[in-house]
Motif scaffolding. Structure first.
Motif, PDB file in Angstrom:
ATOM      1  N   GLY A  44      55.103  29.079  32.197  1.00  0.00           N
ATOM      2  CA  GLY A  44      56.217  29.592  31.434  1.00  0.00           C
ATOM      3  C   GLY A  44      55.612  29.703  30.023  1.00  0.00           C
ATOM      4  O   GLY A  44      56.079  30.923  29.157  1.00  0.00           O
ATOM      5  N   THR A  47      53.354  32.884  29.523  1.00  0.00           N
ATOM      6  CA  THR A  47      54.093  34.204  29.562  1.00  0.00           C
ATOM      7  C   THR A  47      54.925  34.065  28.389  1.00  0.00           C
ATOM      8  O   THR A  47      55.070  35.428  27.750  1.00  0.00           O
ATOM      9  CB  THR A  47      55.127  34.033  30.874  1.00  0.00           C
ATOM     10  OG1 THR A  47      54.398  33.795  31.939  1.00  0.00           O
ATOM     11  CG2 THR A  47      55.807  35.336  31.161  1.00  0.00           C
ATOM     12  N   LEU A  48      55.335  33.209  27.764  1.00  0.00           N
ATOM     13  CA  LEU A  48      56.051  33.474  26.415  1.00  0.00           C
ATOM     14  C   LEU A  48      55.078  33.823  25.437  1.00  0.00           C
ATOM     15  O   LEU A  48      55.721  34.605  24.570  1.00  0.00           O
ATOM     16  CB  LEU A  48      56.774  31.884  26.131  1.00  0.00           C
ATOM     17  CG  LEU A  48      57.317  31.872  24.543  1.00  0.00           C
ATOM     18  CD1 LEU A  48      58.682  32.878  24.594  1.00  0.00           C
ATOM     19  CD2 LEU A  48      57.856  30.511  24.409  1.00  0.00           C
ATOM     20  N   LEU A  51      54.385  37.692  26.149  1.00  0.00           N
ATOM     21  CA  LEU A  51      55.709  38.409  25.692  1.00  0.00           C
ATOM     22  C   LEU A  51      55.698  38.505  23.948  1.00  0.00           C
ATOM     23  O   LEU A  51      55.875  39.555  23.795  1.00  0.00           O
ATOM     24  CB  LEU A  51      57.007  37.842  26.350  1.00  0.00           C
ATOM     25  CG  LEU A  51      57.138  38.450  27.517  1.00  0.00           C
ATOM     26  CD1 LEU A  51      58.308  37.373  28.251  1.00  0.00           C
ATOM     27  CD2 LEU A  51      57.807  39.709  27.450  1.00  0.00           C
ATOM     28  N   ILE A 107      49.539  37.287  35.023  1.00  0.00           N
ATOM     29  CA  ILE A 107      50.478  37.817  34.013  1.00  0.00           C
ATOM     30  C   ILE A 107      50.452  39.190  33.616  1.00  0.00           C
ATOM     31  O   ILE A 107      51.406  39.948  33.241  1.00  0.00           O
ATOM     32  CB  ILE A 107      50.186  36.726  32.820  1.00  0.00           C
ATOM     33  CG1 ILE A 107      50.617  35.268  33.409  1.00  0.00           C
ATOM     34  CG2 ILE A 107      51.236  37.253  31.879  1.00  0.00           C
ATOM     35  CD1 ILE A 107      50.564  34.589  32.126  1.00  0.00           C
ATOM     36  N   ASN A 110      52.564  41.337  35.320  1.00  0.00           N
ATOM     37  CA  ASN A 110      54.273  41.096  35.292  1.00  0.00           C
ATOM     38  C   ASN A 110      55.017  42.332  34.958  1.00  0.00           C
ATOM     39  O   ASN A 110      54.934  42.557  33.766  1.00  0.00           O
ATOM     40  CB  ASN A 110      54.192  39.757  34.438  1.00  0.00           C
ATOM     41  CG  ASN A 110      55.808  39.166  34.662  1.00  0.00           C
ATOM     42  OD1 ASN A 110      56.831  39.638  34.880  1.00  0.00           O
ATOM     43  ND2 ASN A 110      55.513  37.884  34.800  1.00  0.00           N
ATOM     44  N   SER A 112      58.014  42.292  33.971  1.00  0.00           N
ATOM     45  CA  SER A 112      59.048  41.741  32.899  1.00  0.00           C
ATOM     46  C   SER A 112      58.269  42.233  31.614  1.00  0.00           C
ATOM     47  O   SER A 112      59.005  42.653  30.577  1.00  0.00           O
ATOM     48  CB  SER A 112      59.564  40.460  33.034  1.00  0.00           C
ATOM     49  OG  SER A 112      58.450  39.634  33.059  1.00  0.00           O
ATOM     50  N   ILE A 113      57.023  41.914  31.576  1.00  0.00           N
ATOM     51  CA  ILE A 113      56.131  42.001  30.320  1.00  0.00           C
ATOM     52  C   ILE A 113      56.035  43.194  29.840  1.00  0.00           C
ATOM     53  O   ILE A 113      56.398  44.060  28.785  1.00  0.00           O
ATOM     54  CB  ILE A 113      54.948  41.201  30.148  1.00  0.00           C
ATOM     55  CG1 ILE A 113      55.230  39.849  30.456  1.00  0.00           C
ATOM     56  CG2 ILE A 113      54.206  41.377  29.063  1.00  0.00           C
ATOM     57  CD1 ILE A 113      53.912  38.714  30.651  1.00  0.00           C
ATOM     58  N   ARG A 116      59.401  45.208  29.038  1.00  0.00           N
ATOM     59  CA  ARG A 116      60.003  44.914  27.808  1.00  0.00           C
ATOM     60  C   ARG A 116      58.952  45.638  26.696  1.00  0.00           C
ATOM     61  O   ARG A 116      59.621  46.028  25.568  1.00  0.00           O
ATOM     62  CB  ARG A 116      59.972  43.356  27.321  1.00  0.00           C
ATOM     63  CG  ARG A 116      60.783  42.643  28.269  1.00  0.00           C
ATOM     64  CD  ARG A 116      62.100  43.064  28.509  1.00  0.00           C
ATOM     65  NE  ARG A 116      63.073  43.378  27.354  1.00  0.00           N
ATOM     66  CZ  ARG A 116      64.146  44.000  27.433  1.00  0.00           C
ATOM     67  NH1 ARG A 116      64.596  44.461  28.662  1.00  0.00           N
ATOM     68  NH2 ARG A 116      65.020  44.055  26.221  1.00  0.00           N
ATOM     69  N   GLY A 133      60.976  39.384  22.676  1.00  0.00           N
ATOM     70  CA  GLY A 133      60.071  38.932  23.445  1.00  0.00           C
ATOM     71  C   GLY A 133      60.217  37.450  23.602  1.00  0.00           C
ATOM     72  O   GLY A 133      60.015  36.846  24.603  1.00  0.00           O
ATOM     73  N   GLY A 137      61.182  35.542  27.048  1.00  0.00           N
ATOM     74  CA  GLY A 137      60.139  34.390  27.426  1.00  0.00           C
ATOM     75  C   GLY A 137      60.901  33.103  27.665  1.00  0.00           C
ATOM     76  O   GLY A 137      60.488  32.304  28.715  1.00  0.00           O
ATOM     77  N   LEU A 141      61.034  30.956  31.141  1.00  0.00           N
ATOM     78  CA  LEU A 141      60.427  29.582  31.125  1.00  0.00           C
ATOM     79  C   LEU A 141      61.846  28.655  31.558  1.00  0.00           C
ATOM     80  O   LEU A 141      61.450  27.787  32.333  1.00  0.00           O
ATOM     81  CB  LEU A 141      60.230  29.347  29.731  1.00  0.00           C
ATOM     82  CG  LEU A 141      59.843  27.713  29.596  1.00  0.00           C
ATOM     83  CD1 LEU A 141      58.515  27.268  30.432  1.00  0.00           C
ATOM     84  CD2 LEU A 141      59.521  27.542  28.038  1.00  0.00           C
TER      85      LEU A 141
END
Length: 239
Positions: A44, A47-48, A51, A107, A110, A112-113, A116, A133, A137, A141
């Motif tokens: 998480g 990824t955060l 993002l 990632i 991914n 979602s990234i 966005r 972002g 994220g 998470l």
């Protein structure tokens, strides 16, 4: 298209348009690594970071990238930040990096990234892109942590086990064992348990949303009836 307000961006990322519970994106790593909380937090946070960084970079270059190479350019930006996250994990949390394995490089793929970057960051100024972002994220998470906690607790009878893999020796005694002689439930540690846990979380969110909508509809109906009664009384008095 009018830009969203910061409050709408926060609400979308954390609840209304949560990437895991509403958009249902990024499920491959979400379902694969959430057998424990430490795995969920590690993925998480990576990824955060990606993002926030990719949204900022895409927003900064949005006026300089032609339409024909837009998506390849965004993928290269995302891959650069994923490489940074991967190198940081190799340097500071190598054991956790080995456990997460291929899901850190993945990632890059991914949805979602990239979604966005294309749907929001490429159309909005940097400060809103960074906020979007961060909220997306954090929403992702939060779902990772809740799902990881659920699976770890039911599957192994512990919470926050092996947190030293991410936070160092100071976290070696963070583990919680609420049940004595807990036999464990292997099903929750395996992939089917991840599907079941995520399904329960999505169902819970939908139930909460339905309850809120019903409550708002009831309040609106009450206000309408009250306003109608007032108009009737006023008309009667005038007559």
């Amino acid at each position: 298209m009018a830009s969203k307000t910061p409050a709408e961006i926060v609400r979308d990322g954390l609840w209304d348009n949560n990437p895991a519970l509403v958009q249902v994106l990024g499920l491959c790593p979400l379902l694969a690594v959430t057998s424990t909380v430490v795995n969920a937090v590690g993925l998480g946070l990576a990824t955060l970071m990606v993002l926030i960084g990719s949204n900022l970079a895409v927003s900064l270059i949005r006026n300089f990238v032609s339409e024909s190479v837009r998506l390849p350019a965004f993928v290269m930006v995302i891959a650069s930040f994923v490489t940074c996250a991967e190198l940081l994990m190799q340097a500071y949390t190598y054991e956790l990096y080995q456990i997460l394995g291929i899901f850190i490089p993945l990632i890059v793929t991914n949805c979602s990234i990239l979604g966005r970057a294309d749907a929001f960051a490429s159309k909005n100024p940097p400060h809103l892109a960074v906020l979007d972002g961060a909220m997306m994220g954090l929403g992702f998470l939060a779902v990772l942590i809740v799902l990881g906690g659920m699976r770890e607790l039911i599957g192994q009878g512990t919470l926050f086990a092996d947190m030293q893999l991410l936070f160092g020796p100071m976290a070696s005694n963070w583990v919680i064992r609420p049940f004595e002689n807990y036999p464990g439930v292997l099903f929750m540690v395996l992939p089917p348990g991840a599907f079941l846990g995520l399904g329960c979380l999505i169902a819970l969110k939908n139930a909460i949303d339905h309850h809120r909508q019903a409550k708002r509809a009831k309040e609106t109906a009450s206000e309408t009836v009250s306003s109608g009664s007032k108009r009737v009384r006023v008309t009667g008095n005038v007559s």
